[in-house]
Design a protein around this motif. Structure first.
Motif, PDB file in Angstrom:
ATOM      1  N   ARG A 275      48.189-115.598   4.980  1.00  0.00           N
ATOM      2  CA  ARG A 275      48.553-114.294   5.544  1.00  0.00           C
ATOM      3  C   ARG A 275      47.488-113.891   6.561  1.00  0.00           C
ATOM      4  NH1 ARG A 275      52.412-111.588   2.241  1.00  0.00           N
ATOM      5  NH2 ARG A 275      53.561-113.248   1.178  1.00  0.00           N
ATOM      6  N   TYR A 276      47.918-113.102   7.559  1.00  0.00           N
ATOM      7  CA  TYR A 276      46.995-112.593   8.569  1.00  0.00           C
ATOM      8  C   TYR A 276      46.913-111.074   8.465  1.00  0.00           C
ATOM      9  CZ  TYR A 276      46.920-117.183  10.796  1.00  0.00           C
ATOM     10  OH  TYR A 276      46.748-118.529  11.052  1.00  0.00           O
ATOM     11  N   LEU A 277      45.687-110.556   8.448  1.00  0.00           N
ATOM     12  CA  LEU A 277      45.455-109.125   8.398  1.00  0.00           C
ATOM     13  C   LEU A 277      44.927-108.648   9.748  1.00  0.00           C
ATOM     14  CD1 LEU A 277      43.826-108.822   4.847  1.00  0.00           C
ATOM     15  CD2 LEU A 277      46.244-108.792   5.471  1.00  0.00           C
TER      16      LEU A 277
ATOM     17  N   SER B 131      42.952-107.723  13.026  1.00  0.00           N
ATOM     18  CA  SER B 131      41.988-108.492  13.850  1.00  0.00           C
ATOM     19  C   SER B 131      42.109-109.996  13.635  1.00  0.00           C
ATOM     20  CB  SER B 131      40.545-108.046  13.569  1.00  0.00           C
ATOM     21  OG  SER B 131      40.389-106.672  13.812  1.00  0.00           O
ATOM     22  N   GLY B 132      43.240-110.446  13.097  1.00  0.00           N
ATOM     23  CA  GLY B 132      43.444-111.877  12.902  1.00  0.00           C
ATOM     24  C   GLY B 132      42.710-112.449  11.709  1.00  0.00           C
ATOM     25  N   LEU B 133      42.314-111.593  10.758  1.00  0.00           N
ATOM     26  CA  LEU B 133      41.635-112.065   9.545  1.00  0.00           C
ATOM     27  C   LEU B 133      42.597-112.931   8.734  1.00  0.00           C
ATOM     28  CD1 LEU B 133      39.234-112.052   7.596  1.00  0.00           C
ATOM     29  CD2 LEU B 133      40.114-109.914   6.644  1.00  0.00           C
ATOM     30  N   LYS B 134      42.205-114.189   8.527  1.00  0.00           N
ATOM     31  CA  LYS B 134      43.072-115.173   7.876  1.00  0.00           C
ATOM     32  C   LYS B 134      42.754-115.244   6.392  1.00  0.00           C
ATOM     33  CE  LYS B 134      44.721-119.899   8.791  1.00  0.00           C
ATOM     34  NZ  LYS B 134      44.487-121.091   9.624  1.00  0.00           N
ATOM     35  N   VAL B 135      43.789-115.085   5.563  1.00  0.00           N
ATOM     36  CA  VAL B 135      43.601-115.075   4.113  1.00  0.00           C
ATOM     37  C   VAL B 135      44.423-116.195   3.489  1.00  0.00           C
ATOM     38  CG1 VAL B 135      43.691-113.691   2.011  1.00  0.00           C
ATOM     39  CG2 VAL B 135      43.344-112.560   4.213  1.00  0.00           C
ATOM     40  N   TYR B 136      43.750-117.025   2.689  1.00  0.00           N
ATOM     41  CA  TYR B 136      44.429-118.081   1.928  1.00  0.00           C
ATOM     42  C   TYR B 136      44.654-117.582   0.505  1.00  0.00           C
ATOM     43  CZ  TYR B 136      43.455-121.593   5.546  1.00  0.00           C
ATOM     44  OH  TYR B 136      43.416-122.316   6.719  1.00  0.00           O
ATOM     45  N   TYR B 137      45.911-117.311   0.157  1.00  0.00           N
ATOM     46  CA  TYR B 137      46.268-116.962  -1.217  1.00  0.00           C
ATOM     47  C   TYR B 137      46.675-118.251  -1.934  1.00  0.00           C
ATOM     48  CZ  TYR B 137      46.283-112.024   0.115  1.00  0.00           C
ATOM     49  OH  TYR B 137      45.909-110.762   0.535  1.00  0.00           O
ATOM     50  N   LEU B 138      45.714-118.861  -2.631  1.00  0.00           N
ATOM     51  CA  LEU B 138      45.960-120.159  -3.255  1.00  0.00           C
ATOM     52  C   LEU B 138      46.960-120.027  -4.408  1.00  0.00           C
ATOM     53  CD1 LEU B 138      42.345-121.634  -3.434  1.00  0.00           C
ATOM     54  CD2 LEU B 138      43.959-121.627  -1.533  1.00  0.00           C
ATOM     55  N   PRO B 139      47.829-121.013  -4.572  1.00  0.00           N
ATOM     56  CA  PRO B 139      48.838-120.959  -5.651  1.00  0.00           C
ATOM     57  C   PRO B 139      48.237-121.269  -7.016  1.00  0.00           C
ATOM     58  CG  PRO B 139      49.029-123.018  -4.451  1.00  0.00           C
ATOM     59  CD  PRO B 139      47.977-122.210  -3.734  1.00  0.00           C
TER      60      PRO B 139
ATOM     61  N   PHE C 284      38.880-111.328  -6.247  1.00  0.00           N
ATOM     62  CA  PHE C 284      39.262-109.936  -6.036  1.00  0.00           C
ATOM     63  C   PHE C 284      39.459-109.657  -4.554  1.00  0.00           C
ATOM     64  CE2 PHE C 284      36.193-110.267  -9.583  1.00  0.00           C
ATOM     65  CZ  PHE C 284      37.082-110.038 -10.625  1.00  0.00           C
ATOM     66  N   PHE C 285      40.717-109.425  -4.172  1.00  0.00           N
ATOM     67  CA  PHE C 285      41.029-109.065  -2.791  1.00  0.00           C
ATOM     68  C   PHE C 285      42.375-108.355  -2.766  1.00  0.00           C
ATOM     69  CE2 PHE C 285      42.091-109.970   1.723  1.00  0.00           C
ATOM     70  CZ  PHE C 285      41.000-109.315   2.276  1.00  0.00           C
ATOM     71  N   TYR C 286      42.681-107.759  -1.599  1.00  0.00           N
ATOM     72  CA  TYR C 286      43.948-107.048  -1.461  1.00  0.00           C
ATOM     73  C   TYR C 286      45.106-108.000  -1.742  1.00  0.00           C
ATOM     74  CZ  TYR C 286      41.215-103.401   0.830  1.00  0.00           C
ATOM     75  OH  TYR C 286      40.301-102.423   1.107  1.00  0.00           O
ATOM     76  N   PRO C 287      46.199-107.517  -2.351  1.00  0.00           N
ATOM     77  CA  PRO C 287      46.591-106.124  -2.585  1.00  0.00           C
ATOM     78  C   PRO C 287      45.914-105.444  -3.780  1.00  0.00           C
ATOM     79  CG  PRO C 287      48.295-107.559  -3.399  1.00  0.00           C
ATOM     80  CD  PRO C 287      47.276-108.441  -2.744  1.00  0.00           C
ATOM     81  N   ASN C 288      45.065-106.149  -4.522  1.00  0.00           N
ATOM     82  CA  ASN C 288      44.284-105.479  -5.559  1.00  0.00           C
ATOM     83  C   ASN C 288      43.315-104.501  -4.886  1.00  0.00           C
ATOM     84  OD1 ASN C 288      43.661-105.206  -8.338  1.00  0.00           O
ATOM     85  ND2 ASN C 288      41.777-106.350  -8.042  1.00  0.00           N
ATOM     86  N   THR C 289      42.969-103.408  -5.555  1.00  0.00           N
ATOM     87  CA  THR C 289      42.089-102.411  -4.944  1.00  0.00           C
ATOM     88  C   THR C 289      40.828-102.236  -5.776  1.00  0.00           C
ATOM     89  OG1 THR C 289      43.273-100.629  -6.107  1.00  0.00           O
ATOM     90  CG2 THR C 289      43.966-101.126  -3.853  1.00  0.00           C
TER      91      THR C 289
END
Length: 438
Positions: A63-65, A67-75, A23-28
């Motif tokens: 993707r980067y959010l 403050s440079g928060l790095k997000v791995y959206y795994l396939p 559970f993470f953005y873009p889900n709310t």
């Protein structure tokens, strides 16, 4: 003196944390907001944070959010209710590569319902990393789904270094259903950015009393109670208005009540809302209604109180711990009690027996701060970083305590696949201490 300086350095050391959840953005939702805000505050305090989640539509890769928060959206495709299929072994190579590439030392999983959270935590533990788990929800003990979920949670938390719950009721629930030792569970509540949820009394309609509901429209949020309260109160109080934000499988029930009873003039359905839009809806209301049937910690009532609304809520789970009595009316989870709670709030509003909205905002600002939550989480990180690594044999012995023998075969297979992956894709020799500037 030198020993004291060395001790302070250990306490203030920089950590590399991997937040893992389905559970993470873009889900709310509350879990998504918790992960994001906690990560942002950890980055501000000098830590490195990366997030692992599954793909959302076309959102895949890195993707980067802010403050440079790095997000791995795994396939990885979603299997059910925003969660991936619990294969345990199919994503080992990819997850291992990310953990090594980012020099992760602590894996922090979120939500008992997240498969990816448990999968990353188990892989991290087999790699010798420290693991933390935050439970955001309450769960029962009686029905089949609860029994299976609790057993799965017990298996996955056997080797977890520490657990965090958002309320004391949630802690008791987690200790009982997952059989975690009480000394390994801490209570750290959620928080709210009170500077974003500020009151604005000028947005209220002085000619009516507006009740705001912002919630996912699912069974556990008490949508049936919500519909019954609307059907009971709208005919008796012409000056009452309901504004409902949120979407879900129970939306049809509210639409049915609104159309069949002819409440189009007093019930407004806004549908799904972005989190940035919630404050603009809340400030239009006088009363916030929460009809949850189970709740570990309700973020929505804190946001509403921060905007100066009178809160009427069911007395379930950890909700009585969240707000002081002068800011909330607690009721039993039935229609009669909820109606009585709303009527009491309406009388107090009419007689001016309410706190100033700006006073409410100031109180919430002092009670719930993300930086305070972050400092308390850091204490957990510093504590578990001192834990010694366990050999595989001792880990398997701990997994055996859950009583599910085939799970030992799964853990053993995961360990062998990690070793095989190590042979094929050799770990780069990274000087972690130098990279982290300890």
């Amino acid at each position: 003196m030198g020993a004291q300086k060395k001790d302070n350095r250990k306490k203030n050391r920089r950590h590399v944390i991997c937040m893992a959840s389905d559970f993470f953005y873009p889900n709310t939702g509350g879990v998504e907001e918790h992960i994001y805000n906690l990560s942002q505050c950890l980055i501000k305090r000098g830590h490195k944070v990366v997030i692992i989640t599954h793909s959302y539509g076309q959102r895949k890769g890195i993707r980067y959010l802010t403050s440079g928060l790095k997000v791995y959206y795994l396939p990885i495709r979603v299997f059910y209710a925003q969660c991936v299929l619990p294969t345990m072994i199919c994503n080992i190579s990819l997850i291992r590569y990310i953990l090594i590439r980012e020099c992760v030392e602590i894996v922090h999983g979120h939500s008992a319902f997240s498969v990816l959270c448990h999968e990353v935590s188990i892989i991290g533990k087999l790699m010798g990393l420290k693991t933390v788990f935050t439970d955001h929800s309450l769960f029962g003990f009686a029905d089949t789904s609860a029994v299976l979920t609790n057993k799965y949670l017990q298996m996955c938390l056997c080797e977890c270094d520490h657990c965090i719950c958002v309320s004391h009721t949630g802690k008791e629930n987690t200790v009982l259903r997952a059989k975690v030792k009480a000394h390994k569970v801490s209570v750290i509540p959620n928080a709210v950015d009170a500077y974003n949820f500020t009151p604005d009394p000028s947005k209220r309609d002085p000619n009516v009393i507006t009740i705001v509901i912002v919630s996912r429209l699912v069974y556990r949020k008490g949508v049936d109670l919500m519909a019954a309260v609307i059907a009971d109160m709208c005919p008796r109080y012409p000056q009452l208005r309901f504004i409902i934000g949120g979407d879900g499988p129970k939306m049809w029930l509210l639409q049915e009540v609104r159309e069949q009873k002819g409440f189009q003039h007093c019930v407004t359905l806004l549908g799904s809302l972005k989190h940035s839009e919630v404050r603009n809806v809340l400030v239009k209301g006088d009363i916030f209604l929460n009809t949850s049937l189970t709740e570990a910690y309700c973020m929505a009532i804190v946001e509403a109180a921060s905007c100066g609304l009178k809160v009427v809520s069911t007395r379930v789970g950890g909700i009585p711990e969240v707000l002081p009595e002068k800011m909330i009316y607690l009721t039993e989870p039935n229609v009669t009690c909820l109606v009585q709670g709303i009527e009491k709030a309406m009388k107090d509003i009419e007689h001016g027996n309410i706190l100033c909205p700006y006073v409410c905002n100031s109180m919430i600002r002092k009670m719930y701060s993300w930086m305070d939550i972050t400092r308390r989480t850091e204490i957990v990180y510093n504590k578990i970083s001192m834990n010694k690594d366990k050999p595989l044999g001792l880990q398997l012995r701990n997994y055996l305590t859950c009583g599910v023998w085939p799970f030992l075969l799964v853990i053993s297979l995961m360990y062998l696949l990690l070793k095989l992956t190590e042979k094929i894709y050799k770990r780069k020799h990274i000087d972690i201490a130098k990279d982290l500037k300890l």
